[in-house]
Design an enzyme around this catalytic site. Structure first.
Site, PDB file in Angstrom:
ATOM      1  N   ASN A 114       7.171  -8.108   0.701  1.00 35.57           N
ATOM      2  CA  ASN A 114       7.870  -6.874   1.057  1.00 35.57           C
ATOM      3  C   ASN A 114       7.386  -6.328   2.410  1.00 35.57           C
ATOM      4  O   ASN A 114       8.039  -5.612   2.907  1.00 35.57           O
ATOM      5  CB  ASN A 114       7.284  -5.953   0.017  1.00 35.57           C
ATOM      6  CG  ASN A 114       7.494  -4.655   0.353  1.00 35.57           C
ATOM      7  OD1 ASN A 114       8.565  -4.037   0.323  1.00 35.57           O
ATOM      8  ND2 ASN A 114       6.423  -3.687   0.581  1.00 35.57           N
ATOM      9  N   SER A 133      17.597  -6.243   3.218  1.00 35.70           N
ATOM     10  CA  SER A 133      17.866  -4.779   3.656  1.00 35.70           C
ATOM     11  C   SER A 133      19.573  -5.000   3.797  1.00 35.70           C
ATOM     12  O   SER A 133      20.121  -5.879   4.269  1.00 35.70           O
ATOM     13  CB  SER A 133      17.344  -4.403   4.871  1.00 35.70           C
ATOM     14  OG  SER A 133      17.928  -3.295   5.406  1.00 35.70           O
ATOM     15  N   LYS A 135      16.104  -9.708   8.669  1.00 32.43           N
ATOM     16  CA  LYS A 135      16.492  -9.389   7.100  1.00 32.43           C
ATOM     17  C   LYS A 135      17.552 -10.393   6.842  1.00 32.43           C
ATOM     18  O   LYS A 135      17.727 -11.059   5.776  1.00 32.43           O
ATOM     19  CB  LYS A 135      16.960  -7.903   6.956  1.00 32.43           C
ATOM     20  CG  LYS A 135      15.758  -7.323   6.974  1.00 32.43           C
ATOM     21  CD  LYS A 135      14.412  -7.342   6.072  1.00 32.43           C
ATOM     22  CE  LYS A 135      13.679  -6.240   5.884  1.00 32.43           C
ATOM     23  NZ  LYS A 135      12.244  -6.721   4.991  1.00 32.43           N
ATOM     24  N   SER A 182       0.868  -1.294  -0.093  1.00 36.15           N
ATOM     25  CA  SER A 182      -0.243   0.033   0.046  1.00 36.15           C
ATOM     26  C   SER A 182       0.958   1.095   0.100  1.00 36.15           C
ATOM     27  O   SER A 182       0.261   2.360  -0.381  1.00 36.15           O
ATOM     28  CB  SER A 182      -0.934   0.125   1.174  1.00 36.15           C
ATOM     29  OG  SER A 182      -0.253   0.159   2.538  1.00 36.15           O
ATOM     30  N   ILE A 221      16.420   4.424   1.631  1.00 32.26           N
ATOM     31  CA  ILE A 221      15.217   4.457   0.558  1.00 32.26           C
ATOM     32  C   ILE A 221      14.359   5.474   1.261  1.00 32.26           C
ATOM     33  O   ILE A 221      13.928   5.618   2.186  1.00 32.26           O
ATOM     34  CB  ILE A 221      14.590   3.299   0.167  1.00 32.26           C
ATOM     35  CG1 ILE A 221      15.650   2.494  -0.309  1.00 32.26           C
ATOM     36  CG2 ILE A 221      13.866   3.945  -1.366  1.00 32.26           C
ATOM     37  CD1 ILE A 221      16.503   2.633  -1.518  1.00 32.26           C
ATOM     38  N   TYR A 267      15.682  -5.992  13.549  1.00 33.69           N
ATOM     39  CA  TYR A 267      15.652  -6.035  12.016  1.00 33.69           C
ATOM     40  C   TYR A 267      16.552  -6.382  11.330  1.00 33.69           C
ATOM     41  O   TYR A 267      16.440  -7.125  10.191  1.00 33.69           O
ATOM     42  CB  TYR A 267      15.683  -4.421  11.853  1.00 33.69           C
ATOM     43  CG  TYR A 267      14.905  -4.004  10.323  1.00 33.69           C
ATOM     44  CD1 TYR A 267      13.960  -4.146   9.884  1.00 33.69           C
ATOM     45  CD2 TYR A 267      15.907  -3.411   9.406  1.00 33.69           C
ATOM     46  CE1 TYR A 267      13.298  -3.790   8.582  1.00 33.69           C
ATOM     47  CE2 TYR A 267      15.512  -3.152   8.424  1.00 33.69           C
ATOM     48  CZ  TYR A 267      14.355  -3.231   7.898  1.00 33.69           C
ATOM     49  OH  TYR A 267      13.804  -2.811   6.557  1.00 33.69           O
TER      50      TYR A 267
END
Length: 242
Positions: A88, A140, A157, A10, A186, A153
């Site tokens: 994702n 990542s 990843k 989204s 990003i 995190y």
């Protein structure tokens, strides 16, 4: 009709991937967990790109919810299958390990790792039966080098990278490829609160990347031209880590 499912589609990178795959001719399935308004915006962008799509609301970390949503879609499309899957969905809950509450550890791993299993496992058999599939996982730079304050995190990843390499070996003979992309910084809401000015100085390209630049790599990996590439991780980080 060709179908592609993008989890966490989204906003941000997920939205850019939806638009890119729409331009490649895919009917887009936009997964989201809660923000219907943003999912509908992505659907409108998909339509502006010349294709159609639909939104699928489910929490990838919830096995039952995910199974019910995918089963309902399959029953509504008995002659079709999802040939491209982009895993994702993911979140950040940054903190140093010494002060990290268990819910922040569990939530990050549940969405990224359990989400990968919950969505990928039921979609694999149709890909194998049709002898074609593309699975692209969002990793990542954190999973490649580790980043202080992101132990949860980085763990999630890093696990996705390992899963990518293992699964690729299981399914390659059936013309199903499994790859990952590993973005650096990003410009999305995932980097809100970070000091962009300071961080840019650590990046040889001297800027943050864009969601569209990540989407270009995903589009290539989804294309027929990438059929001999599997088990790989493409870094998209402006030279931050090589």
């Amino acid at each position: 009709m060709k179908y592609a499912l993008i989890t966490g589609g989204s906003r941000g990178i997920g939205r850019a991937v939806c638009v890119k795959l729409a331009r490649m001719g895919y009917h887009i399935l936009i997964n989201y967990a809660s923000n219907t308004a943003e999912a509908e915006k992505t659907l409108e962008l998909v339509r502006q790109a010349g294709q159609d799509g639909e939104i699928l609301m489910f929490d990838v970390s919830d096995r039952v919810q995910t199974h019910e949503a995918l089963e309902a879609w399959e029953k509504a499309h008995p002659e079709e299958y999802i040939e491209v899957l982009v895993n994702n969905a993911g979140i950040r809950r940054d903190n140093v390990m010494a002060f990290m509450p268990p819910e922040d550890w569990n939530r990050v791993l549940d969405i990224t790792l359990s989400g990968f299993y919950n969505v990928t496992q039921p979609l694999l058999q149709p890909m194998l039966a049709h002898k074609f599939g593309r699975i692209i996982n969002m990793a990542s730079v954190s999973g490649l080098k580790g980043i202080a304050g992101q132990t949860n995190y980085s763990t999630a990843k890093g696990g996705i990278i390992a899963a990518t390499k293992a699964l690729a070996q299981e399914v390659a003979r059936k013309n199903v490829t499994v790859n990952a992309v590993a973005p650096g910084f990003i410009k999305t809401d995932m980097v809100e609160g970070l000091d962009e000015g300071t961080l840019k100085k650590t990046i040889p390209a001297n800027r943050f990347g864009t969601p569209e630049e990540v989407a270009e790599a995903v589009g290539f990996l989804a294309s027929p031209g990438a059929g001999y590439i599997t088990g790989n991780v493409i870094s998209i980080n402006g030279g931050l880590y090589t």
